[in-house]
Write an enzyme that holds these catalytic residues in place. Structure first.
Site, PDB file in Angstrom:
ATOM      1  N   GLY A  11      30.301  32.132  41.156  1.00  0.00           N
ATOM      2  CA  GLY A  11      30.967  33.544  41.323  1.00  0.00           C
ATOM      3  C   GLY A  11      30.249  34.348  41.935  1.00  0.00           C
ATOM      4  N   VAL A  89      28.098  31.544  34.274  1.00  0.00           N
ATOM      5  CA  VAL A  89      29.392  31.516  34.131  1.00  0.00           C
ATOM      6  C   VAL A  89      29.887  32.835  33.523  1.00  0.00           C
ATOM      7  CG1 VAL A  89      29.281  28.965  33.718  1.00  0.00           C
ATOM      8  CG2 VAL A  89      29.203  30.598  31.666  1.00  0.00           C
ATOM      9  N   ALA A 227      25.596  50.294  30.178  1.00  0.00           N
ATOM     10  CA  ALA A 227      25.798  51.130  29.103  1.00  0.00           C
ATOM     11  C   ALA A 227      25.340  52.539  29.668  1.00  0.00           C
ATOM     12  CB  ALA A 227      25.563  50.775  27.612  1.00  0.00           C
ATOM     13  N   LEU A 229      24.452  53.410  32.798  1.00  0.00           N
ATOM     14  CA  LEU A 229      24.939  53.705  33.935  1.00  0.00           C
ATOM     15  C   LEU A 229      26.632  54.077  33.679  1.00  0.00           C
ATOM     16  CD1 LEU A 229      23.658  50.721  36.065  1.00  0.00           C
ATOM     17  CD2 LEU A 229      22.881  53.235  36.158  1.00  0.00           C
ATOM     18  N   CYS A 278      32.177  44.583  34.716  1.00  0.00           N
ATOM     19  CA  CYS A 278      31.137  44.479  33.479  1.00  0.00           C
ATOM     20  C   CYS A 278      31.007  45.520  32.921  1.00  0.00           C
ATOM     21  CB  CYS A 278      29.905  44.055  34.366  1.00  0.00           C
ATOM     22  SG  CYS A 278      29.754  42.427  34.990  1.00  0.00           S
ATOM     23  N   PHE A 279      31.228  46.973  33.280  1.00  0.00           N
ATOM     24  CA  PHE A 279      30.777  48.121  32.687  1.00  0.00           C
ATOM     25  C   PHE A 279      31.609  48.049  31.205  1.00  0.00           C
ATOM     26  CE2 PHE A 279      28.915  51.180  35.864  1.00  0.00           C
ATOM     27  CZ  PHE A 279      27.696  50.647  35.899  1.00  0.00           C
ATOM     28  N   ARG A 348      38.328  43.641  39.559  1.00  0.00           N
ATOM     29  CA  ARG A 348      38.582  43.253  38.327  1.00  0.00           C
ATOM     30  C   ARG A 348      38.257  44.955  37.635  1.00  0.00           C
ATOM     31  NH1 ARG A 348      34.223  38.354  37.800  1.00  0.00           N
ATOM     32  NH2 ARG A 348      33.440  39.643  39.325  1.00  0.00           N
TER      33      ARG A 348
HETATM   34  P1  NAD Z   1      32.985  34.955  38.099  1.00  0.00           P
HETATM   35  O1  NAD Z   1      34.056  34.931  37.038  1.00  0.00           O
HETATM   36  O2  NAD Z   1      33.054  35.476  39.395  1.00  0.00           O
HETATM   37  O3  NAD Z   1      32.065  33.638  37.895  1.00  0.00           O
HETATM   38  C1  NAD Z   1      31.817  32.643  36.946  1.00  0.00           C
HETATM   39  C2  NAD Z   1      31.991  31.147  37.609  1.00  0.00           C
HETATM   40  O4  NAD Z   1      31.711  30.221  36.521  1.00  0.00           O
HETATM   41  C3  NAD Z   1      33.685  30.935  37.882  1.00  0.00           C
HETATM   42  O5  NAD Z   1      33.907  30.554  39.110  1.00  0.00           O
HETATM   43  C4  NAD Z   1      34.007  29.910  36.771  1.00  0.00           C
HETATM   44  O6  NAD Z   1      34.850  28.899  37.439  1.00  0.00           O
HETATM   45  C5  NAD Z   1      32.516  29.266  36.444  1.00  0.00           C
HETATM   46  N1  NAD Z   1      32.594  28.405  35.103  1.00  0.00           N
HETATM   47  C6  NAD Z   1      33.339  28.770  34.084  1.00  0.00           C
HETATM   48  N2  NAD Z   1      33.100  27.690  33.116  1.00  0.00           N
HETATM   49  C7  NAD Z   1      32.273  26.977  33.859  1.00  0.00           C
HETATM   50  C8  NAD Z   1      31.758  25.463  33.325  1.00  0.00           C
HETATM   51  N3  NAD Z   1      31.924  25.045  32.010  1.00  0.00           N
HETATM   52  N4  NAD Z   1      31.172  24.611  34.222  1.00  0.00           N
HETATM   53  C9  NAD Z   1      30.954  25.307  35.676  1.00  0.00           C
HETATM   54  N5  NAD Z   1      31.542  26.356  35.967  1.00  0.00           N
HETATM   55  C10 NAD Z   1      32.081  27.288  34.894  1.00  0.00           C
HETATM   56  O7  NAD Z   1      31.907  35.873  37.360  1.00  0.00           O
HETATM   57  P2  NAD Z   1      30.679  36.735  37.641  1.00  0.00           P
HETATM   58  O8  NAD Z   1      31.219  38.203  38.148  1.00  0.00           O
HETATM   59  O9  NAD Z   1      29.779  35.870  38.762  1.00  0.00           O
HETATM   60  O10 NAD Z   1      29.931  37.007  36.492  1.00  0.00           O
HETATM   61  C11 NAD Z   1      29.250  35.867  35.724  1.00  0.00           C
HETATM   62  C12 NAD Z   1      28.205  36.500  34.699  1.00  0.00           C
HETATM   63  O11 NAD Z   1      27.279  37.514  35.300  1.00  0.00           O
HETATM   64  C13 NAD Z   1      28.973  37.569  33.647  1.00  0.00           C
HETATM   65  O12 NAD Z   1      28.562  37.128  32.389  1.00  0.00           O
HETATM   66  C14 NAD Z   1      28.710  38.761  34.194  1.00  0.00           C
HETATM   67  O13 NAD Z   1      28.735  39.754  33.078  1.00  0.00           O
HETATM   68  C15 NAD Z   1      27.361  38.790  35.041  1.00  0.00           C
HETATM   69  N6  NAD Z   1      27.142  39.753  35.919  1.00  0.00           N
HETATM   70  C16 NAD Z   1      28.066  39.998  36.870  1.00  0.00           C
HETATM   71  C17 NAD Z   1      27.416  40.894  37.980  1.00  0.00           C
HETATM   72  C18 NAD Z   1      28.471  41.102  39.087  1.00  0.00           C
HETATM   73  O14 NAD Z   1      28.338  41.827  39.877  1.00  0.00           O
HETATM   74  N7  NAD Z   1      29.903  40.486  39.156  1.00  0.00           N
HETATM   75  C19 NAD Z   1      26.409  41.464  37.872  1.00  0.00           C
HETATM   76  C20 NAD Z   1      25.248  41.186  36.911  1.00  0.00           C
HETATM   77  C21 NAD Z   1      25.733  40.328  35.781  1.00  0.00           C
HETATM   78  C1  UGA Z   2      27.251  47.439  37.871  1.00  0.00           C
HETATM   79  C2  UGA Z   2      25.651  48.001  37.796  1.00  0.00           C
HETATM   80  O1  UGA Z   2      25.271  48.937  38.874  1.00  0.00           O
HETATM   81  C3  UGA Z   2      24.804  46.697  38.273  1.00  0.00           C
HETATM   82  O2  UGA Z   2      23.473  47.274  38.007  1.00  0.00           O
HETATM   83  C4  UGA Z   2      25.043  45.558  37.315  1.00  0.00           C
HETATM   84  O3  UGA Z   2      24.584  44.172  37.555  1.00  0.00           O
HETATM   85  C5  UGA Z   2      26.624  45.340  37.423  1.00  0.00           C
HETATM   86  O4  UGA Z   2      27.367  46.357  37.056  1.00  0.00           O
HETATM   87  C6  UGA Z   2      27.043  44.060  36.444  1.00  0.00           C
HETATM   88  O5  UGA Z   2      26.555  43.895  35.412  1.00  0.00           O
HETATM   89  O6  UGA Z   2      28.005  43.586  36.687  1.00  0.00           O
HETATM   90  P1  UGA Z   2      29.059  47.066  40.065  1.00  0.00           P
HETATM   91  O7  UGA Z   2      30.088  47.102  38.966  1.00  0.00           O
HETATM   92  O8  UGA Z   2      28.947  45.992  40.800  1.00  0.00           O
HETATM   93  O9  UGA Z   2      27.339  46.998  39.266  1.00  0.00           O
HETATM   94  O10 UGA Z   2      29.095  48.348  40.735  1.00  0.00           O
HETATM   95  P2  UGA Z   2      28.675  50.140  40.500  1.00  0.00           P
HETATM   96  O11 UGA Z   2      28.045  50.449  41.789  1.00  0.00           O
HETATM   97  O12 UGA Z   2      27.867  49.998  39.319  1.00  0.00           O
HETATM   98  O13 UGA Z   2      29.764  50.832  40.245  1.00  0.00           O
HETATM   99  C7  UGA Z   2      30.534  50.449  39.057  1.00  0.00           C
HETATM  100  C8  UGA Z   2      31.839  51.430  38.967  1.00  0.00           C
HETATM  101  O14 UGA Z   2      31.357  52.834  38.729  1.00  0.00           O
HETATM  102  C9  UGA Z   2      32.551  51.383  40.034  1.00  0.00           C
HETATM  103  O15 UGA Z   2      33.970  51.596  40.023  1.00  0.00           O
HETATM  104  C10 UGA Z   2      32.116  52.807  40.780  1.00  0.00           C
HETATM  105  O16 UGA Z   2      33.040  53.529  41.935  1.00  0.00           O
HETATM  106  C11 UGA Z   2      32.070  53.621  39.798  1.00  0.00           C
HETATM  107  N1  UGA Z   2      30.877  54.919  39.921  1.00  0.00           N
HETATM  108  C12 UGA Z   2      29.548  54.517  40.339  1.00  0.00           C
HETATM  109  C13 UGA Z   2      31.383  56.305  39.969  1.00  0.00           C
HETATM  110  O17 UGA Z   2      32.523  56.389  39.624  1.00  0.00           O
HETATM  111  N2  UGA Z   2      30.468  57.072  40.068  1.00  0.00           N
HETATM  112  C14 UGA Z   2      29.164  56.926  40.532  1.00  0.00           C
HETATM  113  O18 UGA Z   2      28.242  57.779  40.469  1.00  0.00           O
HETATM  114  C15 UGA Z   2      28.620  55.513  40.537  1.00  0.00           C
END
Ligand code: NAD
Ligand code: UGA
Length: 454
Positions: A11, A89, A227, A229, A278-279, A348
């Site tokens: 993902g 995942v 949290a 942020l 995530c937030f 999302r």
């Molecule tokens: P996502 O939904 O985009 O991707 C997850 C993928 O895992 C999906 O494609 C799904 O099909 C796959 N999956 C689920 N179960 C599986 C299994 N049993 N075997 C193989 N594949 C499987 O999610 P994401 O945004 O990449 O987030 C993943 C994790 O990373 C979350 O815990 C999230 O909190 C964390 N995270 C995300 C971000 C971000 O910017 N999106 C940043 C930091 C941390």
């Molecule tokens: C956030 C964190 O910044 C990452 O460090 C973390 O890894 C990630 O979540 C995660 O765990 O998924 P992300 O959600 O991709 O990243 O984007 P951000 O830039 O943090 O923005 C989050 C939301 O806050 C957005 O909707 C953005 O528009 C809003 N935001 C951000 C504000 O409204 N004001 C600001 O000053 C900053």
């Protein structure tokens, strides 16, 4: 010997993270696997129509795909052939049973632990990349090492990248966090993982930026960092309401607060509230953990961050309604931007989704435009009456009573706002929830303008 890597989950985290790890570790084979065949096909598509939009991602994937980076649905073979397994995942909020609406739903996570155990033919280092509740590594280890033929060492290596800047964040991280047990196996595993970030080619992430802690601190740090942020965004939005009531300007207030080096200027932009996958999920998870450990006042404190965020979107609709003579039934409203932030197609938890639903309840006729997120917008708003979709901003605004800017796409300020004004029904309103347009210039054209915190 360089050890091969598999990442389970292709993902937003798995794809970009592994592409950069492959680029920086040309001697290692990196395989990203997923149960979602459509997603894997998109990662493998000949024309690089990748499943997610992220600036700079395509270039990195073009450089390494087929050389040392591979995408596959064959989880069994990939797990068999690797020594290091990252698990990325999804861990969404649980929507049933105990902790519904707050706790993490760990079913996908546990499924991967069982997959790894069933397919493994040698000892492995298993690395949590997903964001998880504190002590998940203990559960993972319990499943993996129960009557196991092989030894599994579990580390926590949470990811801090933000969408829209993922590649830059991965190439130049403020810090990389590795949590591991203080046992000989744990220490060896940590040093192996340090080597992925800092080894080959003499150090892509400088050693001093790789911070090591115990596993529980690493797991909790990720939740705490998100949290903090999210709390900054809610704090500035709480001040924004007061600015509107008093004649202060939230952007001026933020500029001066942020000039204090103890506070710093980032994450002080008032707007429609935070979105993204995530937030909300991570703050809710923190609330649930606090409650589980009897820390009710702390739980209430963090709940306030979410409450403020929800309120911000309700306030947008209330202000719009008041400005449009308390009725928007049948009026055409163009939402400019649906992604939760600029430079991503991800929708999302986007504030635009909440605002769209609230406006639809008021029976507005909505037109949604977004340069990257229309496919997701259609999916998110399916079943809601009176919504149409338009790639072209000028067409979206034609005949509208109001334009509501929900995402701060970089090109919005340079659109021909005179042309937009001329095509709209009068009085023509712009509600710029991102404070990204030149309000004085819009007023000079004839628009009435609403902002956040002004
Ligand atoms: P996502 O939904 O985009 O991707 C997850 C993928 O895992 C999906 O494609 C799904 O099909 C796959 N999956 C689920 N179960 C599986 C299994 N049993 N075997 C193989 N594949 C499987 O999610 P994401 O945004 O990449 O987030 C993943 C994790 O990373 C979350 O815990 C999230 O909190 C964390 N995270 C995300 C971000 C971000 O910017 N999106 C940043 C930091 C941390
Ligand atoms: C956030 C964190 O910044 C990452 O460090 C973390 O890894 C990630 O979540 C995660 O765990 O998924 P992300 O959600 O991709 O990243 O984007 P951000 O830039 O943090 O923005 C989050 C939301 O806050 C957005 O909707 C953005 O528009 C809003 N935001 C951000 C504000 O409204 N004001 C600001 O000053 C900053």
């Amino acid at each position: 010997m360089n050890k091969n890597i598999v990442c389970i989950g292709a993902g937003y985290i798995g794809g970009p993270t592994m592409a950069v790890i492959a680029k920086k570790n040309p001697g290692r084979k990196v395989v990203v696997v997923d149960i979602n065949a459509e997603r894997i096909a998109a990662w493998n598509s000949p024309d690089f129509a990748l499943p997610i939009y992220e600036p700079g991602l395509e270039e990195v994937v073009r450089e390494v795909r087929g050389k040392n980076l591979f995408f596959s649905t064959d989880i069994e073979s990939a797990v068999k052939e690797c020594d290091i397994v990252f698990v990325g995942v999804n861990t969404p909020t649980k929507m049933f049973g105990r902790g519904a609406g707050r706790a993490s739903d760990l079913q996908y996570w546990e499924a991967t632990a069982r997959e790894i155990k069933n397919f493994a033919e040698c000892d492995k280092i298993v690395i949590e990349k997903s964001t998880l509740p504190v002590r998940t590594a203990a559960a993972m280890e319990a499943i993996l090492n129960d009557h196991a033929e092989h030894k599994f060492t579990v580390l926590s290596n949470p990811e801090f990248l933000a969408e829209g800047t993922a590649i830059k964040d991965l190439l130049e991280p403020d810090r990389v966090l590795i949590g591991g047990p203080s046992t000989p196996d744990g220490e060896a595993a940590v040093s192996e993982l340090v080597g992925i970030y800092n080894g080959e080619g003499g150090g892509w992430v400088p050693r001093e930026r790789i911070l090591t802690t115990n596993v529980w601190s690493a797991e909790l740090t990720k939740l705490a960092a998100n949290a903090f942020l999210a709390q900054r965004v809610s704090s500035i939005n709480a001040i924004a309401g007061l600015c509107e009531a008093t004649g202060a300007d939230v952007d001026e207030v933020a500029r001066v607060i942020g000039a204090d080096r103890r506070i710093g200027p980032k994450f002080l932009k008032a707007g429609p509230g935070f979105g993204g996958s995530c937030f909300k999920k991570d703050v809710l998870n923190l609330v649930y953990l606090c409650e589980t450990f009897g820390l009710h006042t702390a739980a209430e404190y963090w709940s306030g961050v979410i409450k403020m965020n929800n309120h911000q979107q309700e306030r947008i609709v209330s202000r719009l309604l008041a400005k449009m003579f308390n009725t928007i039934a049948g009026k055409k409203i163009a939402l400019f931007g649906f992604a939760f932030k600029a430079d991503t197609g991800d929708t999302r938890e986007t504030p635009a989704g909440t605002v769209a639903r609230l406006l639809a309840e008021e029976r507005a006729r909505l037109v949604v435009t977004d340069p990257k997120a229309l496919v997701n917008a259609r999916r998110d708003l399916a079943g809601i009456d009176g919504v149409s979709y338009e790639q072209d901003e000028y067409k979206a605004a034609e005949g509208a009573d109001a334009v509501v800017v929900m995402t701060d796409w970089r090109h919005y300020p340079s659109l021909d706002w005179r042309r937009i004004y001329d095509s709209m029904r009068k009085p023509a309103l712009v509600f710029d929830t991102r404070n990204c347009l030149d309000a004085a210039a819009l007023e000079a054209i004839g628009f009435s303008v609403l902002n956040i915190g002004k």
